[in-house]
Design a protein around this motif. Structure first.
Motif, mmCIF file in Angstrom:
data_model
loop_
_atom_site.group_PDB
_atom_site.id
_atom_site.type_symbol
_atom_site.label_atom_id
_atom_site.label_comp_id
_atom_site.label_asym_id
_atom_site.label_seq_id
_atom_site.Cartn_x
_atom_site.Cartn_y
_atom_site.Cartn_z
ATOM 1 N N PHE A 215 0.844 -1.287 0.022
ATOM 2 C CA PHE A 215 0.130 -0.048 -0.108
ATOM 3 C C PHE A 215 0.968 1.126 0.027
ATOM 4 O O PHE A 215 1.769 1.408 0.665
ATOM 5 N N SER A 216 0.655 2.120 -0.888
ATOM 6 C CA SER A 216 1.266 3.378 -0.813
ATOM 7 C C SER A 216 2.861 3.189 -1.032
ATOM 8 O O SER A 216 3.306 2.644 -2.003
ATOM 9 N N GLN A 217 3.542 3.539 -0.083
ATOM 10 C CA GLN A 217 5.122 3.481 -0.132
ATOM 11 C C GLN A 217 5.420 1.844 -0.152
ATOM 12 O O GLN A 217 6.213 1.548 -0.720
ATOM 13 N N GLY A 218 4.656 1.127 0.441
ATOM 14 C CA GLY A 218 4.872 -0.226 0.365
ATOM 15 C C GLY A 218 4.839 -0.924 -1.078
ATOM 16 O O GLY A 218 5.564 -1.681 -1.582
ATOM 17 N N SER A 219 3.725 -0.287 -1.949
ATOM 18 C CA SER A 219 3.719 -0.739 -3.194
ATOM 19 C C SER A 219 4.925 0.048 -3.851
ATOM 20 O O SER A 219 5.297 -0.688 -4.969
ATOM 21 N N GLY B 249 3.713 -12.573 -8.037
ATOM 22 C CA GLY B 249 2.981 -11.555 -8.421
ATOM 23 C C GLY B 249 3.320 -10.517 -7.182
ATOM 24 O O GLY B 249 3.626 -10.501 -6.028
ATOM 25 N N VAL B 250 2.686 -9.115 -7.579
ATOM 26 C CA VAL B 250 2.602 -8.062 -7.051
ATOM 27 C C VAL B 250 1.212 -7.478 -7.196
ATOM 28 O O VAL B 250 0.649 -7.269 -7.959
ATOM 29 N N VAL B 251 0.478 -6.978 -6.027
ATOM 30 C CA VAL B 251 -0.572 -6.111 -5.842
ATOM 31 C C VAL B 251 -0.075 -4.858 -5.219
ATOM 32 O O VAL B 251 0.375 -4.846 -4.110
ATOM 33 N N ALA B 252 -0.028 -3.751 -6.054
ATOM 34 C CA ALA B 252 0.435 -2.436 -5.474
ATOM 35 C C ALA B 252 -0.947 -1.477 -5.443
ATOM 36 O O ALA B 252 -1.652 -1.152 -6.663
ATOM 37 N N PHE B 253 -1.499 -1.263 -4.221
ATOM 38 C CA PHE B 253 -2.550 -0.387 -4.041
ATOM 39 C C PHE B 253 -1.980 1.017 -3.819
ATOM 40 O O PHE B 253 -1.013 1.386 -3.284
ATOM 41 N N SER B 254 -2.504 2.105 -4.453
ATOM 42 C CA SER B 254 -2.154 3.428 -4.298
ATOM 43 C C SER B 254 -0.733 3.575 -4.424
ATOM 44 O O SER B 254 -0.274 4.517 -3.668
ATOM 45 N N GLY B 255 -0.153 3.170 -5.627
ATOM 46 C CA GLY B 255 1.448 3.132 -5.600
ATOM 47 C C GLY B 255 1.685 4.040 -6.792
ATOM 48 O O GLY B 255 1.152 4.672 -7.398
ATOM 49 N N ARG B 256 3.009 3.804 -7.133
ATOM 50 C CA ARG B 256 3.675 4.458 -8.162
ATOM 51 C C ARG B 256 5.168 3.778 -8.498
ATOM 52 O O ARG B 256 5.556 2.868 -7.606
ATOM 53 N N LEU B 257 5.349 3.747 -9.987
ATOM 54 C CA LEU B 257 6.571 3.206 -10.144
ATOM 55 C C LEU B 257 7.654 4.393 -10.150
ATOM 56 O O LEU B 257 7.419 5.343 -11.096
ATOM 57 N N ALA B 258 8.598 4.424 -9.173
ATOM 58 C CA ALA B 258 9.472 5.472 -8.812
ATOM 59 C C ALA B 258 11.034 5.008 -8.989
ATOM 60 O O ALA B 258 11.908 5.859 -8.740
ATOM 61 N N ARG C 54 3.401 -11.452 -12.141
ATOM 62 C CA ARG C 54 2.286 -10.693 -12.712
ATOM 63 C C ARG C 54 1.932 -9.518 -11.713
ATOM 64 O O ARG C 54 2.248 -9.745 -10.664
ATOM 65 N N ILE C 55 1.516 -8.450 -12.401
ATOM 66 C CA ILE C 55 1.159 -7.311 -11.815
ATOM 67 C C ILE C 55 -0.129 -6.889 -11.715
ATOM 68 O O ILE C 55 -1.018 -6.753 -12.513
ATOM 69 N N LEU C 56 -0.867 -6.368 -10.324
ATOM 70 C CA LEU C 56 -2.194 -5.978 -10.423
ATOM 71 C C LEU C 56 -1.797 -4.542 -9.484
ATOM 72 O O LEU C 56 -1.582 -4.582 -8.217
ATOM 73 N N LEU C 57 -2.218 -3.580 -10.248
ATOM 74 C CA LEU C 57 -2.278 -2.197 -9.982
ATOM 75 C C LEU C 57 -3.891 -1.813 -9.387
ATOM 76 O O LEU C 57 -4.626 -1.798 -10.275
ATOM 77 N N ILE C 58 -4.118 -1.386 -8.286
ATOM 78 C CA ILE C 58 -5.191 -0.915 -7.711
ATOM 79 C C ILE C 58 -5.247 0.473 -7.254
ATOM 80 O O ILE C 58 -4.613 0.758 -6.353
ATOM 81 N N HIS C 59 -5.929 1.256 -7.704
ATOM 82 C CA HIS C 59 -6.149 3.073 -7.400
ATOM 83 C C HIS C 59 -7.386 3.404 -7.436
ATOM 84 O O HIS C 59 -8.169 3.260 -8.502
ATOM 85 N N GLY C 60 -7.843 4.337 -6.590
ATOM 86 C CA GLY C 60 -9.026 5.092 -6.399
ATOM 87 C C GLY C 60 -8.584 6.235 -7.417
ATOM 88 O O GLY C 60 -7.615 6.927 -7.042
ATOM 89 N N THR D 217 -6.873 4.875 0.178
ATOM 90 C CA THR D 217 -7.350 3.855 1.399
ATOM 91 C C THR D 217 -7.286 2.460 0.628
ATOM 92 O O THR D 217 -7.685 2.360 -0.531
ATOM 93 N N LEU D 218 -7.608 1.283 1.443
ATOM 94 C CA LEU D 218 -7.990 0.172 1.086
ATOM 95 C C LEU D 218 -9.712 -0.038 1.001
ATOM 96 O O LEU D 218 -10.168 0.461 2.047
#
Length: 207
Positions: A100-104, A120-129, A141-147, A183-184
């Motif tokens: 989540f966020s920085q964890g993503s 796999g990676v699930v990245a909530f509210s993240g960014r590729l930095a 496999r990658i799942l990006l989830i973002h509000g 948020t989750l």
């Protein structure tokens, strides 16, 4: 031996314990999967009871990548402890990272750098930095989830990450959740659980 391992990576200023409700639910729904939620290795700059993967004090688009690189060893040590404790040292293809966020940010860095060829990676509210020298395992496999109402991490960050990750040969799904902030949510967590189950328990009827 568990069928797989999921490691949850919290956001800046939080702790692994923030995932306690989620771990409790996944423990019921996915009883054959080992779960871990470590604390980040560094004390949060802005509150001594929180933890961080890297400092956000005076962070900029320019210096963020170098901070991620500087944090890699401590991050890797944290993951290695979780993996070793669960007995998955030689089974990274049975490991999923959920951030989540920085964890993503750190989870995505772990895979694009090629250091952690996990399932796999699930990245909530993240960014590729991460610095743009990518050598990923394309089997991850990658799942990006973002509000789309996230005021902290703009939804465009996940959209850009999806484009970049796809370009370098990774299989990416990007789920944008309407009206959701930083948020989750139950729907997001359900998507993450279904994705994880598809990787670690293919053919399972658990729900």
């Amino acid at each position: 031996m568990s069928a797989g391992l999921v490691i949850f990576l919290h956001g800046v200023g939080s702790r692994g314990a923030s995932f306690a409700p989620l771990l409790a639910q996944w423990g019921v729904d996915l009883p054959t999967i080992a779960l871990a939620a470590p604390d980040a290795p560094f004390t949060f700059d802005l509150a001594p009871d929180g933890r961080q993967w890297f400092s956000i004090k005076d962070v900029t688009e320019t210096n963020r990548p170098e901070r991620i690189v500087a944090a890699q060893k401590a991050f890797d040590d944290t993951l290695q402890s979780c993996v070793s404790e669960a007995g998955f040292e030689n089974r990274l293809d049975r490991v999923v990272l959920v951030g989540f966020s920085q964890g993503s940010i750190m989870a995505l860095d772990a895979v694009v750098s090629g250091r952690w060829p996990v399932a796999g990676v699930v990245a909530f509210s993240g960014r590729l930095a991460s610095p743009p020298v990518y050598a990923p395992s394309t089997g991850t496999r990658i799942l990006l989830i973002h509000g789309d109402a996230d005021p902290i991490m703009p939804v465009q960050e996940s959209q850009r990450a999806a484009q970049t990750l796809t370009t370098i040969g990774m299989t990416v799904t990007c789920d944008i959740l309407p009206g959701v902030g930083h948020t989750l949510t139950a729907s997001g967590v359900r998507r993450a659980q279904d994705f994880t189950q598809s990787l670690l328990l293919p053919g399972s009827s658990a729900s």
